[in-house]
Write a protein that holds these residues in place. Sequence first.
Motif, PDB file in Angstrom:
ATOM      1  N   LYS B  38      -5.093  18.669  -0.991  1.00 32.07           N
ATOM      2  CA  LYS B  38      -4.784  19.076   0.382  1.00 32.07           C
ATOM      3  C   LYS B  38      -3.812  20.277   0.345  1.00 32.07           C
ATOM      4  O   LYS B  38      -3.993  21.267   1.073  1.00 32.07           O
ATOM      5  CB  LYS B  38      -4.159  17.887   1.135  1.00 32.07           C
ATOM      6  CG  LYS B  38      -4.155  18.031   2.639  1.00 32.07           C
ATOM      7  CD  LYS B  38      -3.912  16.678   3.326  1.00 32.07           C
ATOM      8  CE  LYS B  38      -3.240  16.878   4.669  1.00 32.07           C
ATOM      9  NZ  LYS B  38      -1.801  16.608   4.660  1.00 32.07           N
ATOM     10  N   ALA B  39      -2.806  20.178  -0.515  1.00 35.83           N
ATOM     11  CA  ALA B  39      -1.788  21.235  -0.596  1.00 35.83           C
ATOM     12  C   ALA B  39      -2.399  22.551  -1.099  1.00 35.83           C
ATOM     13  O   ALA B  39      -1.993  23.639  -0.667  1.00 35.83           O
ATOM     14  CB  ALA B  39      -0.657  20.795  -1.519  1.00 35.83           C
ATOM     15  N   ILE B  40      -3.387  22.459  -2.003  1.00 35.25           N
ATOM     16  CA  ILE B  40      -4.053  23.671  -2.525  1.00 35.25           C
ATOM     17  C   ILE B  40      -4.744  24.402  -1.374  1.00 35.25           C
ATOM     18  O   ILE B  40      -4.627  25.628  -1.219  1.00 35.25           O
ATOM     19  CB  ILE B  40      -5.064  23.308  -3.644  1.00 35.25           C
ATOM     20  CG1 ILE B  40      -4.294  22.962  -4.936  1.00 35.25           C
ATOM     21  CG2 ILE B  40      -6.041  24.454  -3.912  1.00 35.25           C
ATOM     22  CD1 ILE B  40      -5.149  22.399  -6.056  1.00 35.25           C
ATOM     23  N   ILE B  41      -5.432  23.632  -0.533  1.00 39.92           N
ATOM     24  CA  ILE B  41      -6.124  24.244   0.609  1.00 39.92           C
ATOM     25  C   ILE B  41      -5.109  24.829   1.595  1.00 39.92           C
ATOM     26  O   ILE B  41      -5.234  25.971   2.035  1.00 39.92           O
ATOM     27  CB  ILE B  41      -7.051  23.206   1.306  1.00 39.92           C
ATOM     28  CG1 ILE B  41      -8.188  22.833   0.337  1.00 39.92           C
ATOM     29  CG2 ILE B  41      -7.605  23.747   2.610  1.00 39.92           C
ATOM     30  CD1 ILE B  41      -8.950  21.573   0.738  1.00 39.92           C
ATOM     31  N   GLU B  42      -4.070  24.041   1.908  1.00 33.76           N
ATOM     32  CA  GLU B  42      -3.061  24.484   2.892  1.00 33.76           C
ATOM     33  C   GLU B  42      -2.349  25.765   2.452  1.00 33.76           C
ATOM     34  O   GLU B  42      -2.100  26.664   3.246  1.00 33.76           O
ATOM     35  CB  GLU B  42      -2.000  23.388   3.089  1.00 33.76           C
ATOM     36  CG  GLU B  42      -2.436  22.296   4.051  1.00 33.76           C
ATOM     37  CD  GLU B  42      -1.448  21.121   4.021  1.00 33.76           C
ATOM     38  OE1 GLU B  42      -1.815  20.068   4.557  1.00 33.76           O
ATOM     39  OE2 GLU B  42      -0.336  21.283   3.458  1.00 33.76           O
ATOM     40  N   THR B  43      -1.990  25.808   1.174  1.00 34.32           N
ATOM     41  CA  THR B  43      -1.203  26.958   0.710  1.00 34.32           C
ATOM     42  C   THR B  43      -2.073  28.151   0.316  1.00 34.32           C
ATOM     43  O   THR B  43      -1.570  29.257   0.156  1.00 34.32           O
ATOM     44  CB  THR B  43      -0.368  26.584  -0.542  1.00 34.32           C
ATOM     45  OG1 THR B  43      -1.269  26.114  -1.551  1.00 34.32           O
ATOM     46  CG2 THR B  43       0.655  25.503  -0.233  1.00 34.32           C
ATOM     47  N   GLY B  44      -3.400  27.929   0.178  1.00 38.33           N
ATOM     48  CA  GLY B  44      -4.287  29.023  -0.256  1.00 38.33           C
ATOM     49  C   GLY B  44      -4.054  29.385  -1.717  1.00 38.33           C
ATOM     50  O   GLY B  44      -4.290  30.520  -2.134  1.00 38.33           O
ATOM     51  N   TYR B  45      -3.594  28.413  -2.498  1.00 40.70           N
ATOM     52  CA  TYR B  45      -3.287  28.661  -3.910  1.00 40.70           C
ATOM     53  C   TYR B  45      -4.542  28.996  -4.722  1.00 40.70           C
ATOM     54  O   TYR B  45      -5.571  28.338  -4.577  1.00 40.70           O
ATOM     55  CB  TYR B  45      -2.602  27.427  -4.516  1.00 40.70           C
ATOM     56  CG  TYR B  45      -2.471  27.488  -6.014  1.00 40.70           C
ATOM     57  CD1 TYR B  45      -1.560  28.350  -6.602  1.00 40.70           C
ATOM     58  CD2 TYR B  45      -3.268  26.693  -6.837  1.00 40.70           C
ATOM     59  CE1 TYR B  45      -1.445  28.420  -7.979  1.00 40.70           C
ATOM     60  CE2 TYR B  45      -3.157  26.755  -8.217  1.00 40.70           C
ATOM     61  CZ  TYR B  45      -2.246  27.617  -8.785  1.00 40.70           C
ATOM     62  OH  TYR B  45      -2.126  27.690 -10.147  1.00 40.70           O
ATOM     63  N   ILE B  46      -4.461  30.041  -5.543  1.00 40.28           N
ATOM     64  CA  ILE B  46      -5.553  30.412  -6.445  1.00 40.28           C
ATOM     65  C   ILE B  46      -5.031  30.386  -7.874  1.00 40.28           C
ATOM     66  O   ILE B  46      -4.028  31.027  -8.169  1.00 40.28           O
ATOM     67  CB  ILE B  46      -6.079  31.826  -6.127  1.00 40.28           C
ATOM     68  CG1 ILE B  46      -6.667  31.854  -4.721  1.00 40.28           C
ATOM     69  CG2 ILE B  46      -7.119  32.283  -7.137  1.00 40.28           C
ATOM     70  CD1 ILE B  46      -6.693  33.228  -4.126  1.00 40.28           C
ATOM     71  N   PRO B  47      -5.678  29.646  -8.748  1.00 40.10           N
ATOM     72  CA  PRO B  47      -5.175  29.633 -10.130  1.00 40.10           C
ATOM     73  C   PRO B  47      -5.247  31.028 -10.741  1.00 40.10           C
ATOM     74  O   PRO B  47      -6.133  31.809 -10.413  1.00 40.10           O
ATOM     75  CB  PRO B  47      -6.109  28.670 -10.866  1.00 40.10           C
ATOM     76  CG  PRO B  47      -7.216  28.347  -9.941  1.00 40.10           C
ATOM     77  CD  PRO B  47      -6.898  28.857  -8.581  1.00 40.10           C
ATOM     78  N   ASN B  48      -4.302  31.362 -11.569  1.00 43.57           N
ATOM     79  CA  ASN B  48      -4.250  32.658 -12.233  1.00 43.57           C
ATOM     80  C   ASN B  48      -4.894  32.514 -13.605  1.00 43.57           C
ATOM     81  O   ASN B  48      -4.523  31.641 -14.384  1.00 43.57           O
ATOM     82  CB  ASN B  48      -2.774  33.072 -12.348  1.00 43.57           C
ATOM     83  CG  ASN B  48      -2.616  34.459 -12.911  1.00 43.57           C
ATOM     84  OD1 ASN B  48      -3.184  34.789 -13.936  1.00 43.57           O
ATOM     85  ND2 ASN B  48      -1.820  35.266 -12.230  1.00 43.57           N
ATOM     86  N   ILE B  49      -5.873  33.391 -13.891  1.00 43.94           N
ATOM     87  CA  ILE B  49      -6.614  33.245 -15.141  1.00 43.94           C
ATOM     88  C   ILE B  49      -5.710  33.446 -16.359  1.00 43.94           C
ATOM     89  O   ILE B  49      -5.996  32.958 -17.445  1.00 43.94           O
ATOM     90  CB  ILE B  49      -7.837  34.190 -15.188  1.00 43.94           C
ATOM     91  CG1 ILE B  49      -8.864  33.632 -16.184  1.00 43.94           C
ATOM     92  CG2 ILE B  49      -7.433  35.624 -15.536  1.00 43.94           C
ATOM     93  CD1 ILE B  49     -10.218  34.235 -16.084  1.00 43.94           C
ATOM     94  N   ASN B  50      -4.600  34.139 -16.157  1.00 40.98           N
ATOM     95  CA  ASN B  50      -3.674  34.341 -17.265  1.00 40.98           C
ATOM     96  C   ASN B  50      -3.020  33.015 -17.672  1.00 40.98           C
ATOM     97  O   ASN B  50      -2.686  32.820 -18.836  1.00 40.98           O
ATOM     98  CB  ASN B  50      -2.630  35.384 -16.895  1.00 40.98           C
ATOM     99  CG  ASN B  50      -3.274  36.726 -16.627  1.00 40.98           C
ATOM    100  OD1 ASN B  50      -3.849  37.312 -17.521  1.00 40.98           O
ATOM    101  ND2 ASN B  50      -3.229  37.176 -15.401  1.00 40.98           N
ATOM    102  N   ALA B  51      -2.864  32.125 -16.685  1.00 42.82           N
ATOM    103  CA  ALA B  51      -2.347  30.789 -16.995  1.00 42.82           C
ATOM    104  C   ALA B  51      -3.400  29.981 -17.744  1.00 42.82           C
ATOM    105  O   ALA B  51      -3.103  29.282 -18.711  1.00 42.82           O
ATOM    106  CB  ALA B  51      -1.948  30.080 -15.713  1.00 42.82           C
ATOM    107  N   VAL B  52      -4.645  30.135 -17.285  1.00 47.55           N
ATOM    108  CA  VAL B  52      -5.757  29.433 -17.942  1.00 47.55           C
ATOM    109  C   VAL B  52      -5.896  29.923 -19.387  1.00 47.55           C
ATOM    110  O   VAL B  52      -6.001  29.134 -20.325  1.00 47.55           O
ATOM    111  CB  VAL B  52      -7.077  29.666 -17.161  1.00 47.55           C
ATOM    112  CG1 VAL B  52      -8.241  28.974 -17.854  1.00 47.55           C
ATOM    113  CG2 VAL B  52      -6.944  29.188 -15.722  1.00 47.55           C
TER     114      VAL B  52
END
Lengths: 319, 319
Positions: B38-52
């Motif tokens: 839910k928080a991912i959708i609310e905040t519009g968070y996008i994982p950073n490929i550099n972290a991946v």
Amino acid sequence: MANIHDVSKAAGVSVSTVSRVLNNHPYVKKEKVEAVKKAIIETGYIPNINAVNLKKGKTHLIGIVLPFLDVPYFSQLVQGISQAASVHQYKLVLYQTGYDEHQEKEALEMLKLKQIDSLIICSRKISLETVEHYQQYGSIVLFENGEDTPLSYTFIDHYACFMRALEYLYEHGHRKIGFSVNRLEGANSSQRERAYRDFLKLKGLPFHKDYIFKKCLNIEDGERILREIAAFQERPTAILATSDQVAAGIITSSSNYELKVPRDLAVIGFDDQPIARAMQITSVNIPLYSIGQILFEQAIAVEISHKEVSTELMERSTV
Amino acid sequence: MANIHDVSKAAGVSVSTVSRVLNNHPYVKKEKVEAVKKAIIETGYIPNINAVNLKKGKTHLIGIVLPFLDVPYFSQLVQGISQAASVHQYKLVLYQTGYDEHQEKEALEMLKLKQIDSLIICSRKISLETVEHYQQYGSIVLFENGEDTPLSYTFIDHYACFMRALEYLYEHGHRKIGFSVNRLEGANSSQRERAYRDFLKLKGLPFHKDYIFKKCLNIEDGERILREIAAFQERPTAILATSDQVAAGIITSSSNYELKVPRDLAVIGFDDQPIARAMQITSVNIPLYSIGQILFEQAIAVEISHKEVSTELMERSTV
């Protein structure tokens, strides 16, 4: 290979202390700094640039979307982008798509995921609506007239320069003019076709759909055009070719059909590549290196900008 | 833009819990998973490929070291690498160096810093000793005979194929043969020069240092060769050109000096580019697309491998 945890263990300090030392953070006790530095040497630890990029939110990588690399038009464009990138300490990531929409989309996704800071789209199949959606994730620059988009772009007025070349052939007495394109649905090709139809209307000339040669890009395609023309009842007397490679193919194979250029068939190329200068092909000069440099500057600029680049008809000996 | 800390705050869970959910870790309570999603959708968070990438220790990026892109030899090689990369979901990072050692070193440093997983060196100025030092950080592949190195490589026997072309000219009656190269100090060029000197010795022919034309790469350079030859007291009767572009330049400008090819001057090109086929230039075929594919396969392979690729003399009408 040693990671930050190994350094932390070897130094007997926390991972966040190692991180502070690596980032030259103040307020770390001198003996801890020494312990970390010693542990880095002992463990052979090397910082990972992905961690650096993650921290900075920047990769210094610019993505390039283009269908293929092995045609001079695109390789010169990329060379121009690459030279400008080198000056600014950026590197290029190639998304070579073969006009596959799925692969074009993937490049846009990589902008979203921060594999790259910006994206330059040299030529595309994917819709502009899809492209625009990704603008929120980073700078996107087009090499086409994107006047209905909120994006930066650099373009050539393909309509006007095609019209100019047609007029030049008309002035030289040509009334049956054909032309070649790569993809008729492409943004540039559709402008060329529009100019062609408007020109015929303007001059009161008939439209021959056989005079439009599609999927032409390389020397071999020029040879194919001549093979087709040879079978026509009513042949065009002039061809506006997609590129200088296509023009060269037309010219080199003309002798096989006992056609003399320009007496029996006039030819105008596009781009003004070295081959056009060597073979004395009349051509429309497109300054691809400079365009590449402009595209790069737009890709790293904060502000949106639009640039039109002018072309020039180089009169040589094939008209 | 929202980061993992924003998601953690919005979900009321720890950052490591967010990370576990993102990586589909088991043993996270269902309500926490829901809260994070839910928080991912609310905040519009996008994982950073550099972290991946940081986590995986892999970037799926392969670096390519090459001097320039706007010569067909290199653009076809990169096209071949790129096509193979596309099949394996890899992208290419271009290190276009202009034979600048500093820039070549930078590419090696980027292998060390994990910007890329592997590095393909298409042509280089930097010493092999320096290159070898970086092998500990990732796979490095050479496009040259690297038999004294511990690296993977693919190569052409430039000595043998140059010798074969010289022999062919000899069989056709030529005793005064010149040749052109780009950089005489390059690995391939030095093999060609060695073959040339051995050939002269073998046939008892004199050595003319004027018959070696340096810094030849493009059509314009072929034109320059002819300008130089025209001023010679004793002209060569045949030229082995660096590339088909150089051969094309020689041929197109030959009429300016009233020289007929092959009667007054025989020409052999290299690479067997489309221009050679179109202009009926006798040329040595080098399968650059296939070589690009092999280089890519070697770059992602775990084991070191060595491949020799054979060439073929394409007899046409310029000898």
